[in-house]
Structures are given as C-alpha cells and as structure tokens.
Design a protein around this motif. Structure first.
Motif, short mmCIF file in Angstrom:
data_model
loop_
_atom_site.label_atom_id
_atom_site.label_comp_id
_atom_site.label_asym_id
_atom_site.label_seq_id
_atom_site.Cartn_x
_atom_site.Cartn_y
_atom_site.Cartn_z
N ALA A 1 47.60 61.67 30.38
CA ALA A 1 48.36 62.57 31.26
C ALA A 1 47.43 63.38 32.15
O ALA A 1 47.66 63.52 33.37
CB ALA A 1 49.24 63.48 30.42
N GLU B 1 46.59 62.95 36.53
CA GLU B 1 46.64 64.01 37.55
C GLU B 1 45.35 64.06 38.35
O GLU B 1 45.37 64.21 39.59
CB GLU B 1 46.88 65.36 36.86
CG GLU B 1 48.21 65.48 36.15
CD GLU B 1 49.39 65.33 37.11
OE1 GLU B 1 49.24 65.70 38.29
OE2 GLU B 1 50.45 64.83 36.67
N ALA C 1 49.68 71.92 33.51
CA ALA C 1 51.14 71.84 33.46
C ALA C 1 51.57 70.50 32.88
O ALA C 1 52.50 70.43 32.05
CB ALA C 1 51.72 72.05 34.86
N ALA C 2 50.89 69.41 33.27
CA ALA C 2 51.22 68.10 32.71
C ALA C 2 50.90 68.04 31.21
O ALA C 2 51.64 67.44 30.42
CB ALA C 2 50.45 67.01 33.46
N ASN D 1 50.95 70.60 29.12
CA ASN D 1 51.94 71.39 28.39
C ASN D 1 53.22 70.59 28.15
O ASN D 1 53.83 70.66 27.09
CB ASN D 1 52.27 72.67 29.17
CG ASN D 1 51.12 73.66 29.12
OD1 ASN D 1 50.37 73.69 28.15
ND2 ASN D 1 50.98 74.47 30.17
N VAL D 2 53.62 69.83 29.17
CA VAL D 2 54.83 69.01 29.01
C VAL D 2 54.59 67.89 28.01
O VAL D 2 55.42 67.63 27.14
CB VAL D 2 55.26 68.45 30.39
CG1 VAL D 2 56.41 67.46 30.21
CG2 VAL D 2 55.67 69.59 31.32
N ARG D 3 53.44 67.21 28.14
CA ARG D 3 53.18 66.05 27.27
C ARG D 3 52.97 66.46 25.81
O ARG D 3 53.34 65.73 24.89
CB ARG D 3 51.93 65.31 27.77
CG ARG D 3 51.75 63.95 27.11
CD ARG D 3 52.81 62.99 27.59
NE ARG D 3 52.75 61.70 26.95
CZ ARG D 3 53.36 61.36 25.82
NH1 ARG D 3 54.13 62.28 25.20
NH2 ARG D 3 53.27 60.17 25.31
N SER D 4 52.42 67.62 25.57
CA SER D 4 52.13 68.05 24.19
C SER D 4 53.41 68.34 23.40
O SER D 4 53.38 68.37 22.17
CB SER D 4 51.24 69.29 24.19
OG SER D 4 51.90 70.39 24.81
N ARG D 5 54.54 68.55 24.11
CA ARG D 5 55.80 68.82 23.40
C ARG D 5 56.28 67.60 22.62
O ARG D 5 57.12 67.72 21.73
CB ARG D 5 56.88 69.25 24.39
CG ARG D 5 56.58 70.59 25.06
CD ARG D 5 57.55 70.85 26.19
NE ARG D 5 57.15 72.01 26.98
CZ ARG D 5 57.66 72.31 28.16
NH1 ARG D 5 58.58 71.52 28.70
NH2 ARG D 5 57.24 73.38 28.82
N THR E 1 46.65 74.52 23.15
CA THR E 1 48.00 74.91 22.76
C THR E 1 48.12 74.80 21.26
O THR E 1 47.54 73.92 20.63
CB THR E 1 49.06 74.01 23.44
OG1 THR E 1 50.36 74.45 23.07
CG2 THR E 1 48.90 72.56 23.02
#
Length: 495
Positions: A66, A70, A193-194, A196-200, A220
């Motif tokens: 991810a 970017e 930002a990418a 943070n989204v992927r780690s969810r 995170t």
C-alpha cells in the motif's frame, strides 16, 4: 518355597520386587508413547510458530504494498510531467521550472544526454539557491544509475527525505538519463493515510514503518511485551522495514508437556495399582494353596502310612505263600511311590519336574524291577514286555525320575498299543537312554518329536528336560518308539 514338606507363599520383599518389575514393563511402552507425543508437540509448536510468522509477513507485505503504490504513483506522475515539459517548445528549461514550481520546489529534476547535463542549467544564477544543494544531492544519487536502466532509492537532505528515481534510454546514438526526486513532505501524508486505511484489515496488531535510516515514519497500535517482528521491503520502499506486532506466537511452556504427562502418569499408576492387586490376589491364592497342602499332607500321609502298615501285616500273615508276599511287596512299593509323588507334587509346590536327586543305582535292575511290578497289569491288557540292556553296572542318575519315565511310557503303550513292548536301556555320551517301543498303530503324520497321547508323555518330557536330557516320539513301522534321555555318570566320573 518349601520347608519340611510345607509350602510357604513368597515373602513381602519378593512380592514388591515382582510389582516393581511389572511397573517397569508398563513404564517402557508409556515412555515410548510420551516420547512420540513430545515430538509431535514440538512439531506442532514449530508449525504454529511458522503460521504466526507467515501471517505477520502477509500483513507486512500488504502494508508495504500500500505504501509503495503511493510512492510509485507519485513518481509516475512526476516522470510524465517532466517528460511532457521537456518535449514542449524551444525553451524546455522554462517549462521544467514551471513543473517544479507546481510541486512547490519539492521536485528535483536531472536530465543528461551522454555526459552533458541538459537540466538544470550549469549557470548557478539560473538555479534557485534553495534548490541548488538538493539538486547536487540528486546528482550524487544519479551516479548510481550508471550500472542499470532504472534505479531508485532514498537520500536525506537536511530535515527531509527524498525519493529518487533515474531512468536511462538509448533511443539514439547518445543515451539519455532522466532523474527525479520527490520530497517526503509531498509523499508521506498520502502514504500514511493509505497505511491507516490498510491497517484496519488487521485488527489486534500494531505496526510501524521505518525508513532506511531507522527512523520511525509511521506507526499505529501499541506493541505487546514481545515487541515487533521486522520485515524488509523492496521496490519503491527498498531499504524500508515494516514492523509487526500483535497476537503473541504460541509459547513453548511446560503446561503442554504437563498436560501430556499427567494422563500417561495416571494411566501408569492405575496399571501399577492393578498389578499390585493381582500380586496380592496371587499371594492370597498361594497362601490358600499352602494351607490346602498342609491339610492334604496330614490327610494323605496318615492313610498311606496305615496302608503300608497293613501291607506289612498281610505279608507277615502270609507265611509260606510266596505269591502273597510278592503282592504285598508290590503294594508296599506302590505306596512308597505314591508317597514320594505326593511329596513332589502337593508338598513340593506341585512341580512335575522337581530338582534332580542323583542316587547310585543300576538302571537295568531298576527297569526289570519296575516291569516285574507291573507284570500282572500289563498281562491283563494283553501286553508282553521285554527289557534289553546295553548299560551295565551302577551309575549316578535320578532313579526316581527314571522310574517315573519308564512307568509312564509303559502305561502309555499299554493303553494305546497293547501287545509286544520292547524296553531298551543304553548309555552314550554321558546320557542314559531309555526307549520303549510298541507294535501298534504307526505314528500320525507330523507327530514325530511331539507328545501326542495325553498327560503321561508330557510328564516324561518335563522329567527328561529337568535331568539334562530330552524326549522324542517317532514312528517305528510298525508302532511307535518313545525315547527319553537323562544325564548319568559312572561312579568314577567327576560331578
């Protein structure tokens, strides 16, 4: 154990020794099972550890992909914009400065044709002062691209970090090289930002991203006490590392082995307890048999002694009647033999083959005496017995066992093959040989060397083995020949 004709059960020490031996026999297979189970547990632990590491690696690769996407997207757009600007109009440098300004001067560009630098211009006055040092760093980094058509990486500059990418083409006679460098201030906000989204997609795990200079750029979650596991990246994040922490890997503690050993130990204790119970039951049975033997000793010896006394009284009253005296003599011998047999079986722990008791005797005379004793019984069954002796003189052997063997062989021939019976006695290689042949039916197929006519021959076999000899049964065509051997020494031979 026997003492004075009485039988005693094993002592407690012997009983515990028997239980200990049984416990050892139970422990050996259980120990083997425990070893196999421990090996399986170790293999399972290693597999779980490998699965946990593979899951952590998959998570690290997902986040690295991810972030790398970017960076690659920024680099692709920058390369496209630079290529368009370089291909416009008569003043490419001015168009390139416009592109660089569009990136707030955070984009560095280096274009070479052969050894000539096309951009930036060599005139220091044409280069903004704030851009000059950064451009020099890009020039130093581009020298690495001399070895290939594409090279990328990261280099620091003051408080910033730059991603650079150099591409070489050889379309004409002169090779062309285009390098760009992007300030991390442009990349990191989109990249984080990418991330943070992927780690969810990986709840319960903690991550952090470190640059090639071991600075933590993003993280995170909270790391557990076990800490992070590091995975190096490639591609646009060459030299970076994604650290993963989260659910702890399976531990190799003593609890697993305890859970394995507890049922095995419990099973072993139950088996030992059962063995001890069986040993106690055996001791109780042995004690009961000892008491029974003592009662039989009293109940049998008294009537046997009484029978012997009356046989002697009858012999005295017979006077000049030789036949009566001979009958009483046979009766007395049979009573003595019955008393001896009772002592060997009932009083001697019921052994068919007691320890040999050598006496000095003439085997031929003993055999003739036995045949004479049973002459009437043999005649009543239609049997005629002859004794052929090849061993002369007295020798040391177990006369009682010899007599029992001969009696059982004669009785077997009388029952199953009445008629002519030949008894042969010889001594060879230190063994006293006793053969009894009948002339009845031939030996059944496969019967050679095996007792096949009931308990009598089994007793003969046991007695012969106990006296260092052997027993065989073979066809004589017609009839059967039974041969038993016992150890025997002449009076002059050493024991």
């Amino acid at each position: 154990m026997t003492s004075g004709g009485a039988t005693f059960p094993p002592r407690p020490r012997e009983s515990w020794a028997a239980t200990a031996r049984q416990a050892l026999l139970y422990a050996l297979p259980l120990a083997f099972v425990a070893l196999l189970a421990a090996q399986w547990q170790d293999a399972d632990y290693l597999m779980l550890r490998e699965n946990a590491r593979r899951q952590a690696q998959e998570a690290a690769e997902a986040l690295g992909l991810a972030a790398g996407n970017e960076v690659a997207e920024f680099a692709v757009y920058a390369q496209i914009n630079v290529a368009r600007a370089a291909a416009q109009g008569l003043d490419p440098p001015q168009a390139l400065w416009s592109v660089i300004s569009g990136y707030d001067m955070e984009l560095l560009v280096l274009i070479r044709e052969g050894d000539r630098v096309v951009f930036p211009p060599e005139d220091p006055l044409a280069i903004p002062k704030m851009w000059e040092d950064k451009a020099r760093a890009l020039v130093d980094a581009s020298r690495l691209s001399r070895g290939g058509d594409l090279i990328n990486g990261w280099f620091p500059n003051a408080a910033s970090l730059y991603y650079f990418e150099c591409r070489r083409t050889s379309e004409g006679a002169t090779p062309k090289e285009t390098c760009i460098a992007l300030n991390s201030r442009l990349i990191f906000p989109v990249m984080t930002a990418a991330l943070n989204v992927r780690s969810r997609a990986f709840p319960g795990r903690a991550f952090r991203l470190r640059d090639p200079f071991d600075r933590v750029i993003w993280k995170t979650g909270e790391a557990p006490p076990e800490g992070y596991e590091s995975f190096l990246q490639s591609g646009t994040l060459h030299g970076w590392a994604v650290d993963v922490a989260g659910e702890p890997a399976p531990s190799h503690s003593a609890y697993g082995r305890l859970a394995l050993a507890a049922p095995l130990a419990l099973g072993w204790l139950l088996l030992v307890w059962q063995a001890r119970r069986a040993e106690k039951a055996r001791l109780a049975e042995s004690a009961a048999r000892a008491a029974l033997a003592a009662r039989l000793s009293h109940d049998l010896r008294t009537p046997l002694a009484n029978l012997k006394l009356y046989a002697e009284l009858i012999a005295r009253r017979a006077g000049d009647a030789p036949e009566m005296a001979r009958y009483c003599g046979v009766l007395t011998e049979e009573i003595d033999r019955l008393d001896a047999l009772a002592g060997e079986t009932i009083y001697g722990d019921q052994s068919l083959a007691p320890a040999p008791k050598e006496t000095l005797a003439d085997p031929c005379a003993l055999a003739r005496r036995v045949v004479a004793r049973y002459e009437r019984l043999l005649a009543a069954s239609g049997c005629v017995c002859e004794v052929q002796c090849g061993a002369l003189g007295k020798m040391r052997f177990d006369a009682a066992a010899f007599e029992r063997i001969l009696i059982n062989l004669l009785d077997n021939a009388r029952k199953y093959a009445p008629g002519r019976i030949d008894v042969a006695i010889d001594r060879r290689d230190g063994l006293l040989s006793l053969s009894v042949r009948d002339y009845g039916a031939a030996a059944p197929q496969g019967a050679e060397g095996k007792p096949s006519h009931g308990l009598g021959l089994s007793i003969v076999q046991e007695l012969a083995r106990a006296n260092g000899g052997g027993f065989s049964l073979s066809g004589a065509d017609p009839g059967l020949c039974a041969r038993a051997t016992l150890q025997a020494k002449t009076d002059g031979e050493a024991g």
